[in-house]
Scaffold this motif. Structure first.
Motif, PDB file in Angstrom:
ATOM      1  N   PHE A   1       0.812  -1.212   0.000  1.00 17.49           N
ATOM      2  CA  PHE A   1       0.000   0.000   0.000  1.00 17.49           C
ATOM      3  C   PHE A   1       0.850   1.267   0.000  1.00 17.49           C
ATOM      4  O   PHE A   1       0.411   2.315  -0.459  1.00 17.49           O
ATOM      5  N   ALA A   2       2.057   1.186   0.502  1.00 14.87           N
ATOM      6  CA  ALA A   2       2.909   2.366   0.563  1.00 14.87           C
ATOM      7  C   ALA A   2       3.446   2.748  -0.809  1.00 14.87           C
ATOM      8  O   ALA A   2       3.674   3.927  -1.073  1.00 14.87           O
ATOM      9  N   VAL A   3       3.631   1.789  -1.691  1.00 14.02           N
ATOM     10  CA  VAL A   3       4.190   2.087  -3.016  1.00 14.02           C
ATOM     11  C   VAL A   3       3.286   3.023  -3.814  1.00 14.02           C
ATOM     12  O   VAL A   3       3.750   4.058  -4.306  1.00 14.02           O
ATOM     13  N   PRO A   4       1.968   2.742  -3.960  1.00 15.28           N
ATOM     14  CA  PRO A   4       1.129   3.692  -4.708  1.00 15.28           C
ATOM     15  C   PRO A   4       1.034   5.057  -4.011  1.00 15.28           C
ATOM     16  O   PRO A   4       1.022   6.088  -4.683  1.00 15.28           O
ATOM     17  N   LEU A   5       0.987   5.064  -2.686  1.00 13.73           N
ATOM     18  CA  LEU A   5       0.954   6.345  -1.975  1.00 13.73           C
ATOM     19  C   LEU A   5       2.233   7.137  -2.228  1.00 13.73           C
ATOM     20  O   LEU A   5       2.191   8.347  -2.459  1.00 13.73           O
ATOM     21  N   PHE A   6       3.369   6.452  -2.211  1.00 14.10           N
ATOM     22  CA  PHE A   6       4.642   7.114  -2.488  1.00 14.10           C
ATOM     23  C   PHE A   6       4.673   7.657  -3.914  1.00 14.10           C
ATOM     24  O   PHE A   6       5.083   8.798  -4.148  1.00 14.10           O
ATOM     25  N   LEU A   7       4.244   6.853  -4.872  1.00 12.24           N
ATOM     26  CA  LEU A   7       4.255   7.292  -6.272  1.00 12.24           C
ATOM     27  C   LEU A   7       3.324   8.484  -6.495  1.00 12.24           C
ATOM     28  O   LEU A   7       3.677   9.428  -7.207  1.00 12.24           O
ATOM     29  N   LEU A   8       2.149   8.451  -5.901  1.00 12.49           N
ATOM     30  CA  LEU A   8       1.227   9.582  -6.036  1.00 12.49           C
ATOM     31  C   LEU A   8       1.793  10.837  -5.375  1.00 12.49           C
ATOM     32  O   LEU A   8       1.621  11.948  -5.879  1.00 12.49           O
ATOM     33  N   THR A   9       2.502  10.671  -4.269  1.00 10.14           N
ATOM     34  CA  THR A   9       3.127  11.818  -3.609  1.00 10.14           C
ATOM     35  C   THR A   9       4.253  12.387  -4.465  1.00 10.14           C
ATOM     36  O   THR A   9       4.404  13.607  -4.573  1.00 10.14           O
ATOM     37  N   VAL A  10       5.027  11.523  -5.097  1.00  4.98           N
ATOM     38  CA  VAL A  10       6.096  11.989  -5.987  1.00  4.98           C
ATOM     39  C   VAL A  10       5.505  12.727  -7.188  1.00  4.98           C
ATOM     40  O   VAL A  10       6.014  13.785  -7.596  1.00  4.98           O
ATOM     41  N   ILE A  11       4.434  12.214  -7.745  1.00  5.60           N
ATOM     42  CA  ILE A  11       3.765  12.889  -8.869  1.00  5.60           C
ATOM     43  C   ILE A  11       3.254  14.252  -8.428  1.00  5.60           C
ATOM     44  O   ILE A  11       3.438  15.260  -9.129  1.00  5.60           O
ATOM     45  N   ALA A  12       2.616  14.307  -7.260  1.00  6.42           N
ATOM     46  CA  ALA A  12       2.113  15.588  -6.741  1.00  6.42           C
ATOM     47  C   ALA A  12       3.261  16.562  -6.501  1.00  6.42           C
ATOM     48  O   ALA A  12       3.152  17.755  -6.808  1.00  6.42           O
ATOM     49  N   ALA A  13       4.376  16.067  -5.971  1.00  2.52           N
ATOM     50  CA  ALA A  13       5.533  16.939  -5.721  1.00  2.52           C
ATOM     51  C   ALA A  13       6.104  17.492  -7.018  1.00  2.52           C
ATOM     52  O   ALA A  13       6.465  18.670  -7.099  1.00  2.52           O
ATOM     53  N   TYR A  14       6.187  16.675  -8.039  1.00  2.00           N
ATOM     54  CA  TYR A  14       6.717  17.134  -9.321  1.00  2.00           C
ATOM     55  C   TYR A  14       5.849  18.248  -9.905  1.00  2.00           C
ATOM     56  O   TYR A  14       6.359  19.286 -10.336  1.00  2.00           O
ATOM     57  N   PHE A  15       4.546  18.022  -9.941  1.00  2.00           N
ATOM     58  CA  PHE A  15       3.679  19.030 -10.540  1.00  2.00           C
ATOM     59  C   PHE A  15       3.563  20.282  -9.670  1.00  2.00           C
ATOM     60  O   PHE A  15       3.396  21.386 -10.191  1.00  2.00           O
ATOM     61  N   CYS A  16       3.678  20.125  -8.368  1.00  2.00           N
ATOM     62  CA  CYS A  16       3.696  21.299  -7.495  1.00  2.00           C
ATOM     63  C   CYS A  16       4.963  22.117  -7.752  1.00  2.00           C
ATOM     64  O   CYS A  16       4.914  23.349  -7.843  1.00  2.00           O
ATOM     65  N   TRP A  17       6.091  21.436  -7.884  1.00  2.00           N
ATOM     66  CA  TRP A  17       7.351  22.121  -8.213  1.00  2.00           C
ATOM     67  C   TRP A  17       7.223  22.847  -9.548  1.00  2.00           C
ATOM     68  O   TRP A  17       7.676  23.985  -9.695  1.00  2.00           O
ATOM     69  N   THR A  18       6.600  22.188 -10.529  1.00  2.00           N
ATOM     70  CA  THR A  18       6.401  22.807 -11.833  1.00  2.00           C
ATOM     71  C   THR A  18       5.537  24.059 -11.714  1.00  2.00           C
ATOM     72  O   THR A  18       5.848  25.095 -12.300  1.00  2.00           O
ATOM     73  N   ALA A  19       4.471  23.974 -10.937  1.00  2.00           N
ATOM     74  CA  ALA A  19       3.587  25.132 -10.761  1.00  2.00           C
ATOM     75  C   ALA A  19       4.316  26.285 -10.089  1.00  2.00           C
ATOM     76  O   ALA A  19       4.073  27.453 -10.401  1.00  2.00           O
TER      77      ALA A  19
END
Length: 97
Positions: free
Chosen positions: A12-30
């Motif tokens: 369960f931690a793997v999808p949560l980690f991946l979604l957090t990394v995706i959110a971090a990338y797009f937040c950094w982009t914004a």
């Protein structure tokens, strides 16, 4: 049962980690997109899109965490970072306005 919880935590931690990394990338982009001026509609559209994707990924992480089997093995702070990124993206979206 404790052996199963360790394995479930990882699963369960793997999808949560991946979604957090995706959110971090797009937040950094914004946060790093800088419009050249008020006429730069493409940059403003990029900021809005990045914010929407950040909020979407963080929302997906929160929905995944709310499921009872996930909530039993993964603690709340694992999804807290994703939700904090969603708040940052919401503020950025409001500022770019």
């Amino acid at each position: 049962m404790d052996d199963d919880r360790g394995c479930l935590r990882l699963v369960f931690a793997v999808p949560l980690f991946l979604l957090t990394v995706i959110a971090a990338y797009f937040c950094w982009t914004a946060l790093t997109i800088r419009p050249s001026g008020p006429w730069d509609d493409d940059a403003y559209a990029g900021i809005v899109l990045s914010c929407i994707l950040t909020i979407g990924a963080a929302g997906a992480a929160a929905v995944l965490w709310v499921l009872p089997p996930v909530r039993r093995v993964v603690r709340w702070w694992c999804v807290g970072l994703a939700l904090m990124l969603a708040v940052v993206a919401s503020v950025r979206w409001g500022i770019s306005g």
